[in-house]
Design a protein around this motif. Structure first.
Motif, PDB file in Angstrom:
ATOM      1  N   LYS A  26      96.445 -33.487  -9.103  1.00 59.29           N
ATOM      2  CA  LYS A  26      97.621 -34.149  -8.518  1.00 59.29           C
ATOM      3  C   LYS A  26      97.258 -35.422  -7.754  1.00 59.29           C
ATOM      4  O   LYS A  26      98.137 -36.183  -7.380  1.00 59.29           O
ATOM      5  N   ASN A  81     103.522 -32.670 -10.593  1.00 58.21           N
ATOM      6  CA  ASN A  81     103.598 -34.125 -10.757  1.00 58.21           C
ATOM      7  C   ASN A  81     102.429 -34.741 -10.005  1.00 58.21           C
ATOM      8  O   ASN A  81     101.865 -34.104  -9.111  1.00 58.21           O
ATOM      9  N   HIS A 132     108.476 -40.669  -1.694  1.00 56.74           N
ATOM     10  CA  HIS A 132     108.064 -39.438  -2.364  1.00 56.74           C
ATOM     11  C   HIS A 132     109.026 -39.224  -3.512  1.00 56.74           C
ATOM     12  O   HIS A 132     110.087 -39.835  -3.542  1.00 56.74           O
ATOM     13  N   TYR A 133     108.713 -38.327  -4.416  1.00 54.48           N
ATOM     14  CA  TYR A 133     109.627 -37.999  -5.504  1.00 54.48           C
ATOM     15  C   TYR A 133     110.119 -39.282  -6.189  1.00 54.48           C
ATOM     16  O   TYR A 133     111.297 -39.406  -6.520  1.00 54.48           O
ATOM     17  N   SER A 191     104.505 -28.763  -6.904  1.00 51.67           N
ATOM     18  CA  SER A 191     105.218 -29.347  -8.042  1.00 51.67           C
ATOM     19  C   SER A 191     104.220 -30.030  -8.985  1.00 51.67           C
ATOM     20  O   SER A 191     103.239 -30.634  -8.551  1.00 51.67           O
TER      21      SER A 191
END
Ligand code: TXA
Ligand code: MG
Length: 318
Positions: free
Chosen positions: A54, A142, A226-227, A140
């Motif tokens: 990650k 990603n 983020h995200y 997660s």
């Protein structure tokens, strides 16, 4: 079984997933919220692989996923009765609780903190795998800071051939990450909004939730990126949609009403349906080689809090 074009295996074979996890491998797993990068929580070298894959800072702690509430005390101690009751009511489901950790818990999981995050996910394939483990860490799936994955293809695109297996549980029905509640003191605190709302939690524990103001995404200057998609993203009001449509630029638009612009995605007006589509919409537009993505601001209502939180973080320049 299918092989993604970049060669990670995508299959529903939970036996193989268990075998790989026991060997200390990292496998992608479905949950009801987003896909996770899973490793056996009792194997430090496997957990380190998650951070490497990650590119996540080691100070950022992991959530331990467990099969049932009976496993809570393997990992946590001094559990307040209201916190156990909250878990009984909402697990399996998109709720993570932060509790005081047991002394044996690896600092790789907790980022060196005295607390640990735990949840029982509501996905049949992952629950099947969890039966064979004391716990599985799964952030997660990603790269750190990027969009979370809500289907196997999103995971395959992010990790190419680096994973021996992506366990295929289809599209994630909730679509945004779990609600995180700090239950490690007598002051329950909302650390991350999710689709289980603060109202629901307060009605179960019969006490008010404090807000983690220091990390509130609304606090100016403290918003974390983020995200986030790679394409620049801006939130706009409804009355700005027309000028985006008229601009004739190579942009993407996520909005509520039908407009005449290529790369426009029309979203549901109901928060749960919107959440289930959100990351898919962002991945789709992010892969379309556009110069900008515009998103019509959803309503500022309680049930939209998690969605607005993720949109604000996605709109923050990285
Ligand atoms: O829905 C979810 O929670 C997904 C699925 C895969 O289960 N997982 C997920 O994990 O979102 P991750 O690692 O991307 O986010 C975990 C969050 C991080 O923001 C981390 O800081 C927080 O949980 N966290 C973990 N341990 C914590 C602790 N001891 N105290 C406070 N926050 C903690
Ligand atoms: Mg994450």
């Amino acid at each position: 079984m299918t092989i993604a074009n970049n060669m990670s295996k995508i299959s529903t074979d939970t036996d193989t997933a268990c075998m790989l996890l026991k060997k200390g491998e990292v496998v992608a797993v479905p949950t009801e919220t987003v896909y996770g990068l899973a490793a056996d929580a009792t194997q430090d070298h496997a957990l380190n692989k998650i951070f490497d894959l990650k590119r996540r800072p080691h100070t950022h702690p992991l959530i331990v996923h467990i099969h049932s509430i009976e496993q809570l005390s393997l990992w946590a101690k001094s559990i307040p009765s209201w916190a156990s009751y909250l878990c009984e009511q909402l697990w399996p489901g998109p709720l993570t609780v932060v509790l005081k950790r047991q002394d044996h818990v690896s600092s790789i999981i907790t980022g060196g903190q005295t607390t640990i995050a735990l949840r029982v996910p509501n996905h049949p394939l992952f629950l099947n795998v969890l039966q064979s483990f004391k716990g599985i860490c799964a952030p997660s799936a990603n790269l750190y800071g990027q969009l979370s994955p809500t289907c196997p293809a999103h995971v395959a695109n992010a990790f190419q051939a680096q994973l021996p297996l992506i366990l295929d549980g289809g599209a994630c029905p909730i679509g945004v990450e779990s609600t995180i509640i700090d239950c490690s003191s007598d002051k329950p605190t909302l650390l991350r909004p999710g689709m289980v709302t603060a109202d629901t939690i307060e009605s179960i524990i019969k006490q008010p939730l404090a807000n983690a103001n220091h990390q509130s995404p609304r606090a100016p200057g403290r918003v974390l990126s983020h995200y986030a998609p790679r394409t620049p993203l801006t939130l706009i009001d409804k009355d700005q949609v027309a000028s985006v449509v008229a601009s004739q630029r190579q942009v993407g638009l996520i909005t509520f009403d039908n407009v005449n612009l290529p790369n426009t995605l029309i979203m549901p007006r109901e928060a749960h349906a919107y959440a289930a589509m959100l990351y898919k919409a962002l991945h789709q537009l992010d892969n379309a080689q556009l110069e900008h993505i515009y998103i019509e601001q959803p309503p500022q209502k309680n049930e939209w809090l998690a969605i607005n939180d993720r949109l604000q973080k996605a709109a923050t320049p990285h």
